[in-house]
Design an enzyme around this catalytic site. Sequence first.
Site, mmCIF file in Angstrom:
data_model
loop_
_atom_site.group_PDB
_atom_site.id
_atom_site.type_symbol
_atom_site.label_atom_id
_atom_site.label_comp_id
_atom_site.label_asym_id
_atom_site.label_seq_id
_atom_site.Cartn_x
_atom_site.Cartn_y
_atom_site.Cartn_z
ATOM 1 N N ASP A 259 0.862 -1.177 0.000
ATOM 2 C CA ASP A 259 0.000 0.000 0.000
ATOM 3 C C ASP A 259 0.905 1.235 0.000
ATOM 4 O O ASP A 259 2.111 1.133 0.245
ATOM 5 C CB ASP A 259 -0.898 -0.003 1.252
ATOM 6 C CG ASP A 259 -1.762 1.250 1.334
ATOM 7 O OD1 ASP A 259 -2.354 1.635 0.310
ATOM 8 O OD2 ASP A 259 -1.832 1.865 2.413
ATOM 9 N N SER A 260 0.296 2.379 -0.216
ATOM 10 C CA SER A 260 1.060 3.624 -0.153
ATOM 11 C C SER A 260 1.532 3.916 1.277
ATOM 12 O O SER A 260 2.419 4.742 1.470
ATOM 13 C CB SER A 260 0.182 4.763 -0.657
ATOM 14 O OG SER A 260 -1.020 4.802 0.079
ATOM 15 N N CYS B 70 -4.200 -1.288 -2.056
ATOM 16 C CA CYS B 70 -4.346 0.164 -2.195
ATOM 17 C C CYS B 70 -5.290 0.380 -3.369
ATOM 18 O O CYS B 70 -5.049 -0.149 -4.463
ATOM 19 C CB CYS B 70 -2.988 0.775 -2.483
ATOM 20 S SG CYS B 70 -3.033 2.519 -2.938
ATOM 21 N N GLU C 67 -5.324 9.360 9.341
ATOM 22 C CA GLU C 67 -3.927 9.266 9.788
ATOM 23 C C GLU C 67 -3.759 9.975 11.140
ATOM 24 O O GLU C 67 -2.981 9.568 11.983
ATOM 25 C CB GLU C 67 -2.997 9.914 8.760
ATOM 26 C CG GLU C 67 -3.033 9.219 7.418
ATOM 27 C CD GLU C 67 -1.863 8.272 7.203
ATOM 28 O OE1 GLU C 67 -0.786 8.515 7.756
ATOM 29 O OE2 GLU C 67 -2.059 7.274 6.476
ATOM 30 N N CYS D 220 -11.315 3.257 -0.606
ATOM 31 C CA CYS D 220 -9.978 3.661 -0.157
ATOM 32 C C CYS D 220 -9.701 2.891 1.120
ATOM 33 O O CYS D 220 -10.592 2.757 1.974
ATOM 34 C CB CYS D 220 -9.955 5.168 0.104
ATOM 35 S SG CYS D 220 -8.438 5.726 0.898
ATOM 36 N N HIS E 47 -8.243 3.520 3.745
ATOM 37 C CA HIS E 47 -8.355 4.235 5.027
ATOM 38 C C HIS E 47 -9.809 4.324 5.518
ATOM 39 O O HIS E 47 -10.055 4.488 6.704
ATOM 40 C CB HIS E 47 -7.844 5.673 4.893
ATOM 41 C CG HIS E 47 -6.354 5.791 4.951
ATOM 42 N ND1 HIS E 47 -5.530 5.272 3.975
ATOM 43 C CD2 HIS E 47 -5.530 6.377 5.855
ATOM 44 C CE1 HIS E 47 -4.280 5.533 4.279
ATOM 45 N NE2 HIS E 47 -4.243 6.212 5.415
HETATM 46 N N1 DGL Z 1 -4.115 3.675 0.183
HETATM 47 C C1 DGL Z 1 -4.685 4.691 -0.646
HETATM 48 C C2 DGL Z 1 -5.928 4.130 -1.340
HETATM 49 O O1 DGL Z 1 -6.485 3.132 -0.926
HETATM 50 C C3 DGL Z 1 -5.074 5.923 0.145
HETATM 51 C C4 DGL Z 1 -3.912 6.740 0.614
HETATM 52 C C5 DGL Z 1 -3.177 7.443 -0.490
HETATM 53 O O2 DGL Z 1 -3.707 8.393 -1.086
HETATM 54 O O3 DGL Z 1 -2.076 7.012 -0.769
HETATM 55 O O4 DGL Z 1 -6.359 4.690 -2.315
#
Ligand code: DGL
Length: 270
Positions: free
Chosen positions: A15-16, A78, A157, A189, A191
């Site tokens: 993931d990011s 992600c 976050e 997403c 999050h």
């Molecule tokens: N993990 C990213 C997603 O699911 C969200 C966070 C980001 O923008 O990197 O799209």
Amino acid sequence: MLHRLNPNSPIGVFDSGLGGLTVVKELLAVLPDENIVYFGDTARVPYGTKSRETIIRYSREIVGVLLKYKVKMVVVACNTASSLALDVLKKECPVPVVGVIDPGAKKAALSTKSKKVGIIATSSTIKSGQYARRLKVFEPRVRVMSQPCPLFVPLVEEGWLANDITRRVAHEYLDELKKAGVDTLILGCTHYPLLKRTIASVMGPGVMLIDSAREVALEVKHILRIQDILRAESSHTRHLYLVSDEPDIFKYRAVRFLGTSVKNVRQYSL
Ligand code: DGL
């Protein structure tokens, strides 16, 4: 190069940053005997505002790292990377690759009665149109309303999951979707599952919230089973967390996503 698939090899997840841990949480529940190597690109987060070219480049680099750890499959945990880079990764990667879009889109298509589905996600995911396209494959009669929610990621976050500011932001993003009468809302997403309570209170009880993490874990199990690479029952598992920036903030915040603390966190500079 052909990668030899060994049942004892880890599942690679990336993931990011932290969000993919919501998928890891479900993987741990559905596949408790599996080893996992997770990569969080904490030095370059967020992906949700970046271009397709950049997301593909980042994703390729991370998959390269995971393959060095001899992963037997890759989970793109992600939504942004799944929307923009999954096709490329699937073509290039010598092990099976799973994204998070199809499991969520499929679940939403099955859930909607009004055939009006809302999608909330990062700006890049919404711009890619991938969720809307996949939804229409699974349910051609569906009408899709999309809403980027760029402030949700920093709020999560920060741990502001249900305070007044978060509720006001949620109203700002979601009131139109509610008015439009969607009966199903995709949390597009990684999050957003942490905001479920706030999102549910804005959307009301008649709206089904779709979080694809459990479906993704079940899909991973299915693939491991048909490839005959499920790890046998074991009392010893190894979970390694790699991050591209220093590990302390990741360690501290990971608890919120996983519900348990993470031990084995290491920095890996790309
Ligand atoms: N993990 C990213 C997603 O699911 C969200 C966070 C980001 O923008 O990197 O799209």
